[in-house]
Structure formats: C-alpha cells, structure tokens
Design an enzyme around this catalytic site. Sequence first.
Site, PDB file in Angstrom:
ATOM      1  N   THR A  38       0.846  -1.198   0.000  1.00 38.04           N
ATOM      2  CA  THR A  38       0.000   0.000   0.000  1.00 38.04           C
ATOM      3  C   THR A  38       0.881   1.248   0.000  1.00 38.04           C
ATOM      4  O   THR A  38       0.595   2.229  -0.713  1.00 38.04           O
ATOM      5  CB  THR A  38      -0.935  -0.015   1.228  1.00 38.04           C
ATOM      6  OG1 THR A  38      -1.566  -1.289   1.316  1.00 38.04           O
ATOM      7  CG2 THR A  38      -1.997   1.063   1.125  1.00 38.04           C
ATOM      8  N   LYS A 139     -13.272  -2.753  18.145  1.00 39.49           N
ATOM      9  CA  LYS A 139     -13.475  -2.830  19.594  1.00 39.49           C
ATOM     10  C   LYS A 139     -13.335  -1.445  20.222  1.00 39.49           C
ATOM     11  O   LYS A 139     -14.064  -1.089  21.135  1.00 39.49           O
ATOM     12  CB  LYS A 139     -12.449  -3.791  20.213  1.00 39.49           C
ATOM     13  CG  LYS A 139     -12.487  -3.825  21.734  1.00 39.49           C
ATOM     14  CD  LYS A 139     -11.671  -4.961  22.289  1.00 39.49           C
ATOM     15  CE  LYS A 139     -11.578  -4.847  23.803  1.00 39.49           C
ATOM     16  NZ  LYS A 139     -11.557  -6.156  24.451  1.00 39.49           N
ATOM     17  N   HIS A 278     -47.990 -23.521  -5.899  1.00 36.81           N
ATOM     18  CA  HIS A 278     -47.529 -23.423  -4.515  1.00 36.81           C
ATOM     19  C   HIS A 278     -46.586 -24.569  -4.174  1.00 36.81           C
ATOM     20  O   HIS A 278     -46.707 -25.202  -3.139  1.00 36.81           O
ATOM     21  CB  HIS A 278     -48.716 -23.385  -3.550  1.00 36.81           C
ATOM     22  CG  HIS A 278     -49.736 -22.365  -3.947  1.00 36.81           C
ATOM     23  ND1 HIS A 278     -49.422 -21.033  -4.063  1.00 36.81           N
ATOM     24  CD2 HIS A 278     -51.031 -22.478  -4.298  1.00 36.81           C
ATOM     25  CE1 HIS A 278     -50.495 -20.364  -4.450  1.00 36.81           C
ATOM     26  NE2 HIS A 278     -51.486 -21.217  -4.605  1.00 36.81           N
ATOM     27  N   GLY A 307     -52.082 -19.894 -13.478  1.00 39.69           N
ATOM     28  CA  GLY A 307     -51.166 -19.220 -12.540  1.00 39.69           C
ATOM     29  C   GLY A 307     -50.056 -20.114 -12.031  1.00 39.69           C
ATOM     30  O   GLY A 307     -49.429 -19.814 -11.019  1.00 39.69           O
TER      31      GLY A 307
HETATM   32  P1  5GP Z   1       0.249  -4.506   1.389  1.00 40.93           P
HETATM   33  O1  5GP Z   1      -0.224  -4.724  -0.009  1.00 40.93           O
HETATM   34  O2  5GP Z   1       0.003  -3.114   1.858  1.00 40.93           O
HETATM   35  O3  5GP Z   1       1.664  -4.953   1.616  1.00 40.93           O
HETATM   36  O4  5GP Z   1      -0.597  -5.468   2.345  1.00 40.93           O
HETATM   37  C1  5GP Z   1      -1.934  -5.202   2.594  1.00 40.93           C
HETATM   38  C2  5GP Z   1      -2.613  -6.444   3.109  1.00 40.93           C
HETATM   39  O5  5GP Z   1      -1.865  -7.007   4.198  1.00 40.93           O
HETATM   40  C3  5GP Z   1      -3.995  -6.193   3.654  1.00 40.93           C
HETATM   41  O6  5GP Z   1      -4.879  -7.108   3.020  1.00 40.93           O
HETATM   42  C4  5GP Z   1      -3.889  -6.445   5.156  1.00 40.93           C
HETATM   43  O7  5GP Z   1      -5.107  -7.000   5.658  1.00 40.93           O
HETATM   44  C5  5GP Z   1      -2.754  -7.413   5.240  1.00 40.93           C
HETATM   45  N1  5GP Z   1      -1.985  -7.353   6.495  1.00 40.93           N
HETATM   46  C6  5GP Z   1      -1.663  -6.282   7.230  1.00 40.93           C
HETATM   47  N2  5GP Z   1      -0.915  -6.642   8.288  1.00 40.93           N
HETATM   48  C7  5GP Z   1      -0.737  -7.977   8.231  1.00 40.93           C
HETATM   49  C8  5GP Z   1      -0.046  -8.938   9.040  1.00 40.93           C
HETATM   50  O8  5GP Z   1       0.586  -8.622  10.054  1.00 40.93           O
HETATM   51  N3  5GP Z   1      -0.125 -10.245   8.654  1.00 40.93           N
HETATM   52  C9  5GP Z   1      -0.807 -10.619   7.556  1.00 40.93           C
HETATM   53  N4  5GP Z   1      -0.856 -11.929   7.244  1.00 40.93           N
HETATM   54  N5  5GP Z   1      -1.471  -9.754   6.769  1.00 40.93           N
HETATM   55  C10 5GP Z   1      -1.432  -8.433   7.105  1.00 40.93           C
END
Ligand code: 5GP
Length: 523
Positions: A38, A139, A278, A307
Amino acid sequence: EMENVMRALISVYDKAGITEFAKKLEILGVQIISTRGTFSVLESAGIKVTEVSEITGFPECLEGRVKTLHPKIHAGILARRDATEHMDFLSENSIDTIDIVVVNLYPFKQTILREDATLAEAIENIDIGGPTMLRSAAKNYGDVSVIVDPDDYPAVLEELKINGKVSIETNFRLAAKVFIHTSHYDALIAGYLKNKAEIADFPQTLTLTYEKVQDLRYGENPHQTAAFYKEIGNVGGCMTGIKQLHGMELSFNNINDAHGALELMKEFDEPTFIACKHANPCGVGSADNIYDAFMKAYSADPVSIFGGVLIANREIDEPTAQEINKISLVEIVLAPSFDEKALEILMKKKNIRLLTLEGISDKRSKNEVDIKKVSGGLLIQKIDIGVYDDCDLKFVTERRPNEKELVDLLFSMKIVKHTKSNSIVIGKDKQSVGIGIGQMNRISACRQAIGFGEAYLGQSFLKSAVLASDAFFPFPDCVEAANEAGITAIVQPGGSKKDQASIDACNKFGMAMVFTGKRHFRH
Ligand code: 5GP
C-alpha cells in the site's frame, strides 16, 4: 502539539480507490501509515506516507505473514483515550495513537472459488494481521474509525471535513460492519476447511455463510419484506444455473415454487412435463415427446394449472408453446431450452417468466441439507434422496402388480414424494390422474385424489389406475375407497400395526399392493 494530529493506518489488498481516498485524508491533515504494498502505491501517487516497519522498528517478515502484528500498532489502535493509564503508557513508550484504520483483506473467497486453487494457496490467503487490526479498531470504536468497505470512504471524509472528527454513531456502525465482515470471512475459512477435513455434517455449532443476491419486492405476501441469499460459489442469480430469458423479476413465491417443481423434475429422465402450484404438483405427464407429456400434465388438471409454474425436461417446441399459450396465466416456464418459434410465441406474454436450466436430471441433489426455521432454532436434515427403486420391495398381496402397474406405481410414488403430506397420488399411463395434498388424515387425501381424477379425467379413467401413498395406511379405508374408484394396485411404505387389515382388503378385491419400507413425509 502532536495531540491534534490524526493518524490513519491504511493496509489494503484491493487498492481500488485508495489513492483518491488517501489524498483527501492528506488534505484534511491526516498522517498516513501503510504496509509495504500500500505504501508503494500511495508514495508513487505523491502522497506523504510512513511505512509501518518504520514505526514498529521491525521489518515486515515471513513473506508478509507478519507486518502489523506489533504492540506499537495495536496499542496505538486499542488505547482508550479517556484512560489516563492507557495514554501514559503510550507516551512512556513513544507510541502514537492511530485514529483511522482502513483495511481490506486477502482474497480468501476469490481464491477458493478458483477451481484450480490448492490448499496451500487457500491457507496463504488467510489474512491474519488485517482482521486483527479491524477487530482492534472496531473494539475501540469509541476513539477509532474503522473502514473495511470502500463505500464508506465518502461518509467518513465528509464528517472529517465538516466536524474535524467522525461521530460516535458512525464509528459504531462501522464497527458493527467490521464484525459482520470478519465473521463472514472466518466462516468462509471454516466452511472450506470443514469440507477439506471431512468433518461431520452436523457439527456442534453451525455457521451458515450466504450472501445476498438481491432484496425481493416482498415475501410470501406484500406486507412481508424479503431477500434472496445465495450459497457461496453459486455463480447464478437466484437458484443455481438458472437463466432468465424473459419476464419480470422472480418473486419470493416464484423462487419457492420453481424450486419445488425442479426438485420433482429431477426424479424423471424420460420426457416429462410438470405443472406446479404453490410448490406442489397439480399435473404430471411422461411420454415419448414433450408435447404429449404436456397434454397429459394439462388434462390431469386444467383448472389448477392457471397461474402455475410449468417445467419440462426437454426443449419446448412450437406445438407445446402454442398449447401453453392457451392458458390465460402462467407464472413461469422452466425448460432446458426453447426453440426459436416457441420463444417467439411465449415472449408475447408480458407476465410470463421464461427460464432455462440445462441438464435438469443431471442436477439430482446428493448430499444437500434441508433447513427449516422454527421457534427458537433451526431444524436441519439431509434431503430425502431416492424414491424406492433402491429398496427391497415387498409384494404383500396374493396378486403381484403387472408390469404396467409397476411402471405407474413408481411414476406415482415420485410425485407423492414431492407433495405436502398427507398425500396420495393416483396415476395411469404415466399421467397423474388425481393428487391429494396436505390433508390432516390419509383418507381425506385419498378422497381428494379420487375426486380430482373424477372431475377432470372422468370416473371411467380411474379404472385400472394405481395409487401411491407417502406413508402407511393406518386403516383399510384407503384401500376400500381405491377399489371403489376402480384402482387396481397400490404402493405404500407399510409399517403400520394394522398393515394386515389393508393387505386383507386388497386380497378381497383382487388388488395388488407393494411395500417399499421407505416413507416420504414432507411438511
Ligand atoms: P500490502 O499490499 O500493503 O503490503 O498489504 C496489505 C494487506 O496485508 C492487507 O490485506 C492487510 O489486511 C494485510 N496485512 C496487514 N498486516 C498484516 C499482518 O501482520 N499479517 C498478515 N498476514 N497480513 C497483514
């Protein structure tokens, strides 16, 4: 002065729309933190963004299995802002609060829906850190906004823009959405693994995973709201594999009725036509071709078919379409296909729904369950599979049924299996002659079946017809009524304490009776 700065953690698998959203957050002064993938996307879009690993001081590792699972992240999300102890802990450990969490998960469902997906691929697509962050944020909805659904981006932006913060009501709603989402996600995993591990059909706790296809106009009645939910992996709309060629959207009753008709049709291989009302059959015919099958189904009860839902297991041809067209109101015609002329004829009617389903008999249900909602819980059972061709038939009378009678007995039993109990079906020459349905006692169902037969096909038609009963006869009254009507053979499960009285009655009248040992109640 750091206190007023908002921080958003964005970690999304599906990056659609994320740069636009992040840009707007940035404009509103929100600091952005992201996981590697991301981060790259946002950074190359020119957005100022910090990597999670920079905050945790720990690299993302194990091929992404551990990225955000760190106290610096989770304490930042979970700290209660009104708890002095929590906030003191954060400042002592140089942890910043995280106020917005934007996460969407690894595509577990898309993975398992791929036919070639391996177990290892499915397992790798179980997101761990994502649901954990979602749950932490949900939460702590009192202080944190959590977004799992991109449709919620605009509402959150709007509130931030106008009020500088997101309202508690919105945060609460977003939190609820998160737990709905993560529980569905986990249920998909559970369902997949349950199949792979071959865990028993009726586990201690039951999780149902269905997804809404659409809201329906209304339920059984106009004052009842309703929706259709599909099984995961059902690629069709309402009802697996069915295509709609013509007509208005299917209604709640249409779907239920078509389902009933379809389940009955799955019992037949030769050309067969069924008229249902039915979800109960009102006319059934099997023949060498679909036109003759239709004529049998129609003449069995030309009144109730009005029907109705009509279903065929062969292509609807022009002559058959012309006959169907004579019925003033038909809700549905469902068939493997329609020839061009038939389609042209039937499409002239606006109120008719034309549906296709290929290979109806191949779709015979095998291992499915039937679920009924009752007060305080669910009743769940394996569906009623088979008729009685798999049973050891007992020929209990002095006379054995002849070959023609045997054919009609099986034909009639197939139908009676798919009618509401108590039910009796009279059949002759692979045509339903009379169907008695949903009576609270068996003799009433029997009288009703005889009555229908006499009304539409005539008294003399009942001569040498046969009768099938979905459950045993507690008294010889049905045998007596059948004999009086001219019926010569009977099939029933047997098993009543008073079986002998019915056997004796048959012998007295020269009737043949067969016991199947297999009851077909349906309520
Ligand atoms: P990115 O493409 O940014 O590297 O990863 C994003 C994805 O990694 C998202 O779908 C998120 O839910 C997942 N994600 C974030 N943190 C973790 C983690 O600690 N472990 C795992 N297995 N998935 C993660």
